[in-house]
Write a protein that holds these residues in place. Sequence first.
Motif, mmCIF file in Angstrom:
data_model
loop_
_atom_site.group_PDB
_atom_site.id
_atom_site.type_symbol
_atom_site.label_atom_id
_atom_site.label_comp_id
_atom_site.label_asym_id
_atom_site.label_seq_id
_atom_site.Cartn_x
_atom_site.Cartn_y
_atom_site.Cartn_z
ATOM 1 N N PHE A 87 -25.367 33.236 2.002
ATOM 2 C CA PHE A 87 -25.134 32.674 0.656
ATOM 3 C C PHE A 87 -23.892 31.616 0.283
ATOM 4 C CE2 PHE A 87 -23.801 32.103 -3.443
ATOM 5 C CZ PHE A 87 -25.313 31.215 -4.282
ATOM 6 N N GLN A 88 -22.947 32.753 1.355
ATOM 7 C CA GLN A 88 -21.384 32.899 0.097
ATOM 8 C C GLN A 88 -20.907 32.095 1.876
ATOM 9 O OE1 GLN A 88 -18.648 35.720 0.264
ATOM 10 N NE2 GLN A 88 -19.550 37.610 -0.334
ATOM 11 N N LEU A 89 -21.568 31.788 3.270
ATOM 12 C CA LEU A 89 -21.046 30.934 4.392
ATOM 13 C C LEU A 89 -21.384 29.177 3.353
ATOM 14 C CD1 LEU A 89 -21.718 32.382 7.148
ATOM 15 C CD2 LEU A 89 -19.500 32.377 6.197
ATOM 16 N N SER A 90 -22.858 29.120 2.774
ATOM 17 C CA SER A 90 -22.790 28.249 2.552
ATOM 18 C C SER A 90 -22.644 28.174 1.350
ATOM 19 C CB SER A 90 -24.786 28.522 2.070
ATOM 20 O OG SER A 90 -25.029 26.805 1.190
ATOM 21 N N TRP A 91 -22.074 28.331 0.231
ATOM 22 C CA TRP A 91 -21.846 27.962 -0.954
ATOM 23 C C TRP A 91 -19.506 27.582 -0.566
ATOM 24 C CZ3 TRP A 91 -17.234 28.631 -4.144
ATOM 25 C CH2 TRP A 91 -17.968 27.914 -5.287
#
Length: 350
Positions: free
Chosen positions: A267-271
Motif C-alpha cells: 500500500f505504501q509503495l503504491s501511495w
Amino acid sequence: MTSVPNLNYHLDDNNIFETAKDIFLEVKPNWKRSDIKFKIFDEGITNKLIGGFQGSSLKEAADVVLIRVYGEKTDLIIDRDAEKRNMVELYEAGLCPPVYATIQNGLVYGFAPGQTLDEKTVRDKAIRMLIAKEMAKLHTMKPKHISSKKCAMFDKLREWLDIIPDSFSDPQMNDRFKKEIRPKRDLELELSELEQRLENLGYPIVFSHNDLLLKNIIYNQKEGKVTFIDQEYGMYNYQPFDIGNHFCEYAGIGDVTDYSLYPDKDFQLSWIREYLQEWSRLASGPTVTDADIWKLYCAVNKFALAAHYFWGVWGIIQAKYSAIDFDYLGYAVIRFDEYFKRKNDFLSLQ
C-alpha cells in the motif's frame, strides 16, 4: 500577503452564541442575525470549533464561516501568528479556505465543503491518490513569511520537552505518568539519537502540514478534490515526515487507535509512487524510479517514529493544560509505546 483584521471579541462558554453572531456579522454583513444557525464541531482535540451559516441545513448552506476558539494554554505549543500567516498564503495558493479575521482567543475562517475521512475512506484508491497529489503540491509551497527554510521540528520538540510537567496533581494520573512515560532525560537522549539518524538520510526540507490526521482531510466528491484543514502545526520539516505521520493516522485516534491499520508495504509503495510522480512533475524533476520509491519508503517509516514521538510529547503537555475531555496522557502512552515497539524494525530498513 493579504492583511487579516483583528476583531475585539472574546468567546467563552458564557457568551458563545450571541458573541459568535456578532463575529459572523462582522465578516458577513449581508447575513441576517435572526437567520444564523450554528453547528458545533466537537471532534477536535486541540480547539473548539463553531460553524455559522444561513439556510435550512449545513449541507445545503451556500456559505459557512468557522470560528476556532483556541484551546487552553495552546499558545505554549502553537505559534498562532504563524498559523494565521500559513493559512493566508495557502489560501492565496488555492490550498485552503480564506482567513477572515482573528479574535482575542481565536480565528475566523472559511469552510471546506465535503466529508472528513475515516479509517475506511482514507484507503479508497481514488481518495488516497488525491491525498498524495495534494501533499506533493503542498510540499512545493515556499511561504514568504518564513525566513528560515531549515527543519523546525526538532527545535520545536526541544521547546516542548522544556515545558512537559514533572508530575500531575491527580494521584492516579501522576502514578500512570511515572510508570508509563520514560523520564525526561531519557526522552531528551532519544530525541538526539532520532534527530541524528533522520538528518543523515539527507531528504529535502519542505513546508509541511505535520498534522494530517483523518479529520483534517476533507473530500469533496462533487469536485473530485481533497482539502487539508487546520494549519496550526505547519512548518518546515523533512519531506518524509508528512507521509509517515499521515500513515500513522490510519490507526485512528483516542480509544479506537489501532495500529494494525498502519498501511502495509505494498500500500505504501503504491501511495509513494503517486506522490513522487506528482512531486517530480511539479518540480520538473527526473523520471521516478523504483529505487527512488523504495528509498522514500524506508525514510517514511523512519519518520513515522518522529511522528509518534512528536504526538507523544504533545499529549503529555495537553494532559497538563487542556480543558477538552480527552485522555491525552493515555494517548501519549499509546504513541510512545508504538514508537519503542517499532523503533528497531523501522530504523533498520535499508
